[in-house]
Design an enzyme around this catalytic site. Structure first.
Site, short mmCIF file in Angstrom:
data_model
loop_
_atom_site.label_atom_id
_atom_site.label_comp_id
_atom_site.label_asym_id
_atom_site.label_seq_id
_atom_site.Cartn_x
_atom_site.Cartn_y
_atom_site.Cartn_z
N ASP A 96 37.04 46.79 32.90
CA ASP A 96 36.50 45.86 33.91
C ASP A 96 37.43 44.73 33.73
OD1 ASP A 96 34.54 43.77 35.53
OD2 ASP A 96 34.46 43.01 33.50
N GLU A 113 39.31 48.62 37.42
CA GLU A 113 38.93 47.09 38.38
C GLU A 113 40.16 46.10 38.92
OE1 GLU A 113 36.02 44.12 39.32
OE2 GLU A 113 36.46 44.72 37.54
#
Length: 731
Positions: A409, A462
């Site tokens: 993330d 990401e």
């Protein structure tokens, strides 16, 4: 008695001792023969010393003038022995315990580990202390890194959360250790840390805890209940294949809100085994991606503010039950990806923030260590113990839980020192730039560790910027990720599809531009949870037009996504056109499957997944040799046409997507080869609640030049629809 009135004893009494083994337990007398036992039990009225393996009384201990300090002597003994303590408290309660301060070797001998497997020696480890060749005592060895602490105690139900009772010992390496006999599976505990300033800090959860309770205790829990017997051997020993040439259709999932019970309680891990696994298998997804399952205190963070990276969230069950879910998915040939958050952590008082009274885990300067967008702290990637903590955590999930992929993330926030900061709010690197060299080194080391030791596993970034080489190997100066989310494709395509079809002719480039950079990275096309929250509305709510057009738009967009190069990711609910914007506090709107339009979208999603798995020409999506434009510039009709090729080009298919409500009865396109083409997907088919405009299913090529090709076909192109044609060979 003056012999035991020394500095160490005073430190024990004042709960600031770093070397309890220097004064507690059996000690050789300093100025006379024999042994002396010192015990510190501040609530005790009396203590008797018993044999380790019987009720034989060895001594009644004498209490000094210090409340809770007891001693006994054996002047004629020189050889140490093992013993138990029978403690009678002022309340009248009686308790028998094995004194932990008779086991220095068990406390100080670290289990073997490498930097990538620190979890095997840190935290709470079940172990045994040898008494004789035939007798040993089981307990828990606690170890926590707190180099700036003046003292550390382990507290829990086993000592009434009294930080005076079990002071831990440090040998100068920053790690505090103590073996506590008879503390086994399911014991609640934390660490009580006294900072160098003398302040006792709020009790800290164990950074390596494998289970942590929910609010209000947030207690760590010893976790040795290794009952799950893995049955996924076929999956974990499958041949190592090139993932870039395999279909990957990912179902992104928030466990707590996928489906709920009648009382609005979420399903447990075991209930998900029964309900989720067959659903994913039937729908044809190759992977599930779980929003973070590492423990987190605040439901509304969805797991992206973790406190407990080594703990499976206890909201839905135990670690062993989570293993059962992963196991069941693997047995159904479904890979498991988990969202992993090494970029930042919240400042909750039981967590890592200011852990031992100093900035052990976060950057000290808030210009580097505080994340203004998420009000959280940033890991100090320049510290070796922080990097080891995080990499060990990644390895832990792959090894202990058989996780197949880590979607990392917020990578962009790690790469840039000025991420979400204004001028003057960030510290440049040594070269005056905005790249965080330490984070870059960490990410490279992380990916090297994963791919070297777990070649069947993969990582996904990401990452929302144009940082070069995110999914390139580190030996090519890349970051080493296996895949990168294609945020550019996501933003452009969603901006396009939200527009009224009458205006789309002016924005054709928003769709075609993605192919300019489609092979610069190994991409995943994401329509994730981030696109259906915070006022963005659900996917169906983004679509323009009346009800029929909304669903036709969504069907066309779904086809475009599956035909476009790149792996696929859809958030739960997208598959049946979830009506409301997603909320973590309620179930998806499963009742919508009783509505024809939603049921049709559900059927289309299933068919697209199975088509994608079975159509080899759609798999080769990491090389420009697997793609050819046929027509990208027909902006007047808002139509895209392109060809997809299998690796050896023995198979190919043609995709045509019409983004307007205008059908075309005779739409000519050039084709790569002469022969016959069959329609194998038409999102306008009546069984998808489409208009059924196209009646022709087989097209024979004609020797009519079009789009720079000698052969062409004249298609029936339905309104707001995507069609895929497979080349059947020579007619």
């Amino acid at each position: 008695m003056h012999l035991i009135k020394n500095a160490l004893i005073k430190d024990v009494v004042d709960t600031q001792c770093s070397d309890p083994f220097g004064c507690l337990g059996l000690q050789a007398h300093t100025n006379k023969k024999g042994l002396m036992l010192t015990v510190w039990q501040p609530e005790a009225a009396s203590i008797r010393v018993l044999a380790i393996d019987s009720d034989k009384l060895l001594a009644d201990m004498t209490q000094t003038d210090e409340n809770g300090l007891f001693f006994a002597e054996w002047p004629s003994l020189a050889e140490r022995f093992h013993y138990r303590l029978e403690i009678t408290y002022h309340s009248g309660d009686r308790h028998v315990m094995v004194d932990p301060y008779q086991f220095p070797s068990t406390t100080f001998v670290d289990p073997e580990h490498h930097q990538a497997s620190l979890y095997k020696s840190q935290g709470a480890i079940q172990t045994r202390a040898s008494i004789t060749k035939k007798l040993s005592i089981q307990g828990t060895r606690f170890a926590v890194y707190a180099p700036a602490a003046r003292s550390v105690s382990v507290v829990g139900d086993f000592n009434s959360w009294d930080g005076r009772t079990h002071p831990m010992s440090s040998n100068g390496d920053g790690i505090w250790r103590l073996f506590v006999p008879d503390v086994n599976h399911g014991a609640r505990y934390k660490f009580e840390i006294r900072a160098r300033s003398g302040d006792i800090l709020p009790h800290r959860s164990d950074p390596y805890a494998q289970r942590i309770e929910q609010y209000p205790s947030f207690a760590s829990v010893t976790c040795f209940d290794h009952k799950h017997a893995w049955q996924d051997e076929k999956w974990v020993t499958r041949p190592i294949t090139d993932l870039y040439e395999q279909p990957m259709s990912i179902y992104e999932l928030h466990l707590g809100s996928w489906r709920r019970k009648d009382d609005n309680q979420p399903l447990t891990y075991l209930e998900l085994v029964d309900q989720l696994v067959p659903y994913i298998e039937e729908m044809g997804y190759t992977h599930v991606e779980l929003l973070p399952v590492t423990e987190y205190p605040f439901d509304g963070s969805w797991g992206y503010q973790p406190v407990g990276l080594y703990a499976v969230t206890s909201r839905f069950g135990t670690p062993e039950e989570f293993k059962a879910l992963v196991d069941a998915l693997h047995q159904a040939n479904i890979g498991v990806i988990m969202d992993w958050v090494p970029a930042h952590f919240p400042a909750d008082s039981h967590g890592l923030a200011n852990f031992d009274g100093s900035k052990q885990y976060e950057y000290p300067d808030p210009k580097k260590g505080w994340h203004p967008e998420w009000n959280s702290l940033i890991y100090d990637f320049g510290k070796e113990h922080v990097v080891n903590y995080l990499i060990s955590n990644a390895v832990y999930w792959l090894e202990e839980f058989h996780i197949d992929g880590l979607r990392v993330d917020a990578v962009a926030s790690m790469l840039y020192l000025d991420y979400s900061r204004e001028d003057g709010e960030w510290i440049p690197n040594k070269d005056g730039g905005n790249h965080n060299y330490e984070a870059i080194d960490f990410l490279r080391r992380l990916n090297e560790t994963v791919y070297l030791n777990h070649p069947r596993c993969f990582t996904v970034a990401e990452e929302s910027t144009a940082f070069p080489g995110v999914s390139k190997p580190t030996y090519m100066n890349g970051l080493g990720f296996g895949f990168k989310w294609n945020m550019g494709w996501m933003n452009d395509s969603l901006d396009y599809i939200k527009k009224d079809p009458i205006y789309r002719q002016h924005h054709q480039g928003e769709l075609s531009f993605s192919m300019v950079y489609a092979f610069d990275e190994q991409f995943v096309l994401p329509i994730s949870h981030d696109e259906v929250v915070h006022g963005k509305g659900s996917m169906i709510a983004k679509m323009p037009g009346d009800s029929w057009q909304k669903f036709a738009n969504l069907r066309a967009f779904s086809a475009y996504m599956y035909f476009h190069p790149g792996k696929k990711l859809n958030f739960m609910g997208n598959e049946f056109a979830q009506g409301q914007e997603w909320s973590h506090e309620r179930s998806l709107d499963w009742h919508l499957l009783d509505v024809a339009l939603h049921k049709a979208q559900h059927a289309l999603s299933k068919d697209l997944n199975h088509l994608y798995q079975n159509q080899t020409s759609l798999h080769y999506d990491h090389s420009p040799q697997g793609f050819e434009w046929i027509s990208y510039d027909d902006s007047a009709n808002s139509i895209l046409a392109f060809a997809r090729f299998a690796k050896n080009r023995s198979e190919h298919s043609i995709a045509v997507v019409n983004f307007t409500p205008m059908p075309h009865g005779q739409y000519r396109i050039g084709v790569p080869q002469a022969g016959r083409y069959q329609v194998i997907m038409d999102t306008d088919a009546t069984h998808y609640t489409g208009s059924g405009f196209a009646s022709t299913q087989i097209y024979d090529t004609q020797a009519v030049a079009s789009h720079g090709r000698e052969q062409s076909i004249e298609l029936q192109v339905p309104p707001l629809a995507g069609i895929l044609l497979r080349w059947l060979g020579e007619a």
